[in-house]
Write a protein that holds these residues in place. Structure first.
Motif, PDB file in Angstrom:
ATOM      1  N   GLU A 212     -12.891   3.187   1.264  1.00 29.77           N
ATOM      2  CA  GLU A 212     -12.249   4.610   0.060  1.00 29.77           C
ATOM      3  C   GLU A 212     -11.862   3.466  -1.001  1.00 29.77           C
ATOM      4  O   GLU A 212     -11.078   2.356  -0.753  1.00 29.77           O
ATOM      5  N   SER A 215      -5.447   3.970  -2.908  1.00 31.89           N
ATOM      6  CA  SER A 215      -4.577   5.603  -2.439  1.00 31.89           C
ATOM      7  C   SER A 215      -2.922   4.883  -2.048  1.00 31.89           C
ATOM      8  O   SER A 215      -3.063   3.514  -2.217  1.00 31.89           O
ATOM      9  N   GLU A 218      -2.009   5.009   2.316  1.00 32.57           N
ATOM     10  CA  GLU A 218      -3.556   6.121   2.687  1.00 32.57           C
ATOM     11  C   GLU A 218      -2.573   7.368   2.922  1.00 32.57           C
ATOM     12  O   GLU A 218      -2.996   7.780   3.551  1.00 32.57           O
ATOM     13  N   LEU A 221      -5.554   9.666  -1.401  1.00 25.73           N
ATOM     14  CA  LEU A 221      -6.478   8.396  -2.575  1.00 25.73           C
ATOM     15  C   LEU A 221      -6.371   9.124  -3.778  1.00 25.73           C
ATOM     16  O   LEU A 221      -5.810   9.607  -4.428  1.00 25.73           O
TER      17      LEU A 221
END
Length: 245
Positions: A212, A215, A218, A221
């Motif tokens: 991904e 972020s 997490e 994002l």
């Protein structure tokens, strides 16, 4: 103090990227941010001109420290990400080192994400809260008939608060897009390899594709859609505050 701690954490976990970092990209946005900071400091001095000298000095020191930390954070983020982008653009891959280079790029991108995670979480959380308060005060001030000089202060502060978010999102998306381009290069190298090594290539390509973008630890994002979510949050809570008021 907390921002200084976060920046120390960033430099510790992104040491290699930061030391090799170049002049931040999208420099015009940083210059605009600096100009807005100077405008806000000037307006602060004019507004608080009649304050006792010691209180005025202490307030200005606090404001300068806030501006310095904000600018330092953006420069560190811009320098590290720019260094990463430059290495991605100048990367040299051949059949002998493709797998090793791909793994190195993946590890470096993960270090960047981990190092900047707490900083990005703090910046987006604090700036979203600030924008909610500023929008609420601006609308309430217009309804209450606050002098026009005070009202002019609000757009400048909104720019001061929102411009760093836009800068971070644009750079993060550039870095993530450039990082994902490695997959195409690895696929080409994979085709030329024997069956024994192909599985290693396929696993690495899968890891890169599933990775991904940046972020906030997490929790969310760092994407353009995040800015729309921030805008929606600001509108929602501003309406709630104005209604309850």
């Amino acid at each position: 103090m907390s921002m200084s701690f976060l920046l120390g954490y960033v430099k510790k976990h992104t040491k290699e990227c930061y030391e090799e970092g170049q002049r931040p990209r999208k420099l015009l946005m940083l210059i605009m941010f600096g100009i807005i900071c100077l405008i806000l400091l000037g307006m602060e001095i004019i507004t608080l001109y009649n304050w006792p000298g010691l209180l005025l000095l202490m307030n200005l020191i606090m404001q300068v420290f806030l501006v310095f930390n904000s600018m330092t954070g953006l420069v560190i983020f811009g320098s590290a990400v720019t260094g990463f982008l430059s290495r991605m653009e100048n990367i040299e891959i051949n059949s002998k080192n493709a797998l090793m280079v791909g793994e190195k790029c993946l590890q470096e991108f993960r270090r960047l994400k981990k190092g900047f995670g707490p900083y990005l979480l703090a910046v987006f959380s604090v700036h979203t809260l600030e924008l909610i308060i500023v929008v609420y005060l601006a609308v309430y001030g217009v309804k209450a008939g606050v002098p026009i000089f005070i009202i002019v202060w609000f757009p400048a502060f909104i720019l001061f608060t929102s411009l760093p978010l836009l800068y971070i999102v644009l750079l993060a998306e550039d870095a993530y897009s450039r990082f994902q381009n490695i997959s195409a290069i690895l696929r080409t190298a994979c085709i030329r390899e024997t069956s024994d090594v192909k599985m290693d290539y396929l696993l690495l390509i899968q890891q890169i594709q599933q990775e991904e973008t940046f972020s906030g630890c997490e929790f969310f994002l760092i994407e353009k859609s995040t800015l729309l979510s921030v805008l929606g949050t600001i509108v929602t809570y501003s309406i709630v505050l104005l209604t309850s008021a």
